[in-house]
Design a protein around this motif. Structure first.
Motif, PDB file in Angstrom:
ATOM      1  N   MET A 158       0.837  -1.197   0.000  1.00  0.00           N
ATOM      2  CA  MET A 158       0.000   0.000   0.000  1.00  0.00           C
ATOM      3  C   MET A 158       0.869   1.243   0.000  1.00  0.00           C
ATOM      4  N   GLY A 159       0.384   2.279  -0.657  1.00  0.00           N
ATOM      5  CA  GLY A 159       1.060   3.558  -0.597  1.00  0.00           C
ATOM      6  C   GLY A 159       0.100   4.698  -0.826  1.00  0.00           C
ATOM      7  N   SER A 160       0.523   5.884  -0.399  1.00  0.00           N
ATOM      8  CA  SER A 160      -0.237   7.109  -0.617  1.00  0.00           C
ATOM      9  C   SER A 160       0.569   8.021  -1.525  1.00  0.00           C
ATOM     10  N   TYR A 270     -12.044  13.498  -7.000  1.00  0.00           N
ATOM     11  CA  TYR A 270     -12.190  14.266  -8.232  1.00  0.00           C
ATOM     12  C   TYR A 270     -11.687  15.696  -8.113  1.00  0.00           C
ATOM     13  N   GLU A 271     -11.356  16.142  -6.913  1.00  0.00           N
ATOM     14  CA  GLU A 271     -10.762  17.464  -6.739  1.00  0.00           C
ATOM     15  C   GLU A 271      -9.237  17.411  -6.713  1.00  0.00           C
ATOM     16  N   ASP A 272      -8.686  16.252  -7.035  1.00  0.00           N
ATOM     17  CA  ASP A 272      -7.240  16.057  -7.141  1.00  0.00           C
ATOM     18  C   ASP A 272      -6.839  16.232  -8.607  1.00  0.00           C
ATOM     19  N   ALA A 304      -5.990  14.016   0.881  1.00  0.00           N
ATOM     20  CA  ALA A 304      -7.131  13.972   1.803  1.00  0.00           C
ATOM     21  C   ALA A 304      -7.241  12.617   2.482  1.00  0.00           C
ATOM     22  N   GLU A 305      -6.873  11.542   1.798  1.00  0.00           N
ATOM     23  CA  GLU A 305      -7.020  10.206   2.385  1.00  0.00           C
ATOM     24  C   GLU A 305      -5.996   9.945   3.477  1.00  0.00           C
ATOM     25  N   GLN A 312     -10.204   9.582   5.302  1.00  0.00           N
ATOM     26  CA  GLN A 312      -9.385   8.480   5.800  1.00  0.00           C
ATOM     27  C   GLN A 312     -10.261   7.330   6.290  1.00  0.00           C
ATOM     28  N   LYS A 313     -11.288   7.644   7.066  1.00  0.00           N
ATOM     29  CA  LYS A 313     -12.170   6.601   7.580  1.00  0.00           C
ATOM     30  C   LYS A 313     -12.918   5.905   6.445  1.00  0.00           C
TER      31      LYS A 313
END
Length: 332
Positions: A158-160, A270-272, A304-305, A312-313
């Motif tokens: 996993m990564g962000s 969608y705001e990214d 945001a995540e 995040q939740k």
């Protein structure tokens, strides 16, 4: 043609480019110390372990307290790579630490957050090398928490943001080295899936979301230009496979991912400005027959995540069910 902006990307990133090609990082980056003491009243214990002393890479391990009281069932293992455009932050950065605490707690998984070398001092593929080395470390020199409580047969990469890019390329390397029977050099560690949160990819031409969000206050496209310039190997453009997943042999290796039955989550907002690149990545994998779960929220900036509790939740709720459904395939 790239859209210009009046915002200086170096000031935005709080970095200074030095004459020797390194950067000076000016931003305040508070770190959180690990908390390994089981007597502390916290839901998730944390501890650091050295991966490669010469490269100064390490892993921060997040162990749900519940694992200490349940010796009969080992927990899924999530190997996590933090974001920061390949040039910023650490596994010890406070907001990535907090996000991994929540991830471990919300999904009831052990999380191993990898601290890799940063560009431009260590340009790509250094971070990919560190990611694969971390997987070897988990396999060959396991920490007691992993030996005693992790289910090595149920592992997820996993990564962000840039960390999702790292997870993706590390997965391609592992897939390429796995034989037709699904046996690889990481045995007994078995990857079951990838979790790509707002993955950081691009190309030489602006996609519609980059044009639409050209003045985005979080990650404007001209800021991404600088990040790629500092992290890609010298002399290559953004059609290189490290940036554009349709470049090189990556798309071919995805067929191996399909054969291995790895499942993938691609999530975003969608705001990214990068959302169209993320959608294209998901479509590429689907074209190759990879089982992909997508989740794109109508609101939420890049990051945001990780930083926003609601996003995040929402992501962790999705991952809890994703891991549970992937784990069910392991049952006899």
């Amino acid at each position: 043609m790239f859209v210009s902006s009046q915002v200086d990307p170096f000031n935005h990133l709080k970095i200074i480019l030095n004459s020797d090609g390194t950067i000076t990082r000016l931003r305040q980056d508070p770190h959180t110390h690990p908390a390994p003491d089981p007597t502390l009243p916290i839901p998730v214990l944390t501890q650091d372990a050295t991966i490669n002393q010469s490269n100064r890479t390490f892993a921060r391990i997040f162990l749900p307290r519940s694992a200490l009281h349940n010796s009969s069932t080992n927990l899924p293992l999530i190997v996590y790579f933090h974001g920061g455009g390949f040039i910023l932050f650490s596994a010890a950065s406070d907001f990535f630490h907090d996000a991994c605490v929540s991830l471990a707690n919300d999904t009831n998984s052990i999380v191993v957050s990898v601290d890799y070398r940063l560009a431009p001092e260590h340009r790509l593929p250094a971070a990919y090398d560190d990611a694969v080395e971390a997987l070897h470390w988990i396999k060959s020199r396991p920490h007691d928490w992993l030996t005693n409580h992790a289910d090595y047969s149920n592992c997820y990469l996993m990564g962000s943001s840039a960390g999702a890019n790292i997870a993706y390329h590390a997965a391609l390397r592992v897939a390429a080295g796995t034989n037709s029977d699904g046996i690889n050099y990481l045995e007994p560690l078995k990857i079951r899936g990838l979790i790509l949160s707002q993955p950081f990819f691009g190309g030489t031409e602006r996609v519609p979301s980059e044009v639409r969000l050209a003045e985005d206050p979080v990650l404007a496209p001209h800021v991404c230009d600088v990040l790629w310039k500092l992290s890609l190997p010298v002399g290559v453009d953004r059609e290189h496979e490290y940036c554009n997943p349709r470049g090189g042999d990556g798309a071919v290796v995805l067929e191996r991912v399909r054969e291995l039955a790895w499942r993938v989550v691609v999530s975003g907002s969608y705001e990214d400005p990068l959302v169209d690149h993320q959608i294209r990545l998901a479509r590429l994998m689907e074209e190759k027959g990879v089982a992909v779960v997508t989740s794109f929220n109508p609101t939420g900036s890049h990051g945001a995540e990780v930083r926003h509790p609601l996003h995040q939740k929402r992501l962790h709720h999705l991952l809890k069910h994703f891991i549970a459904s992937s784990s069910s395939s392991l049952l006899p």
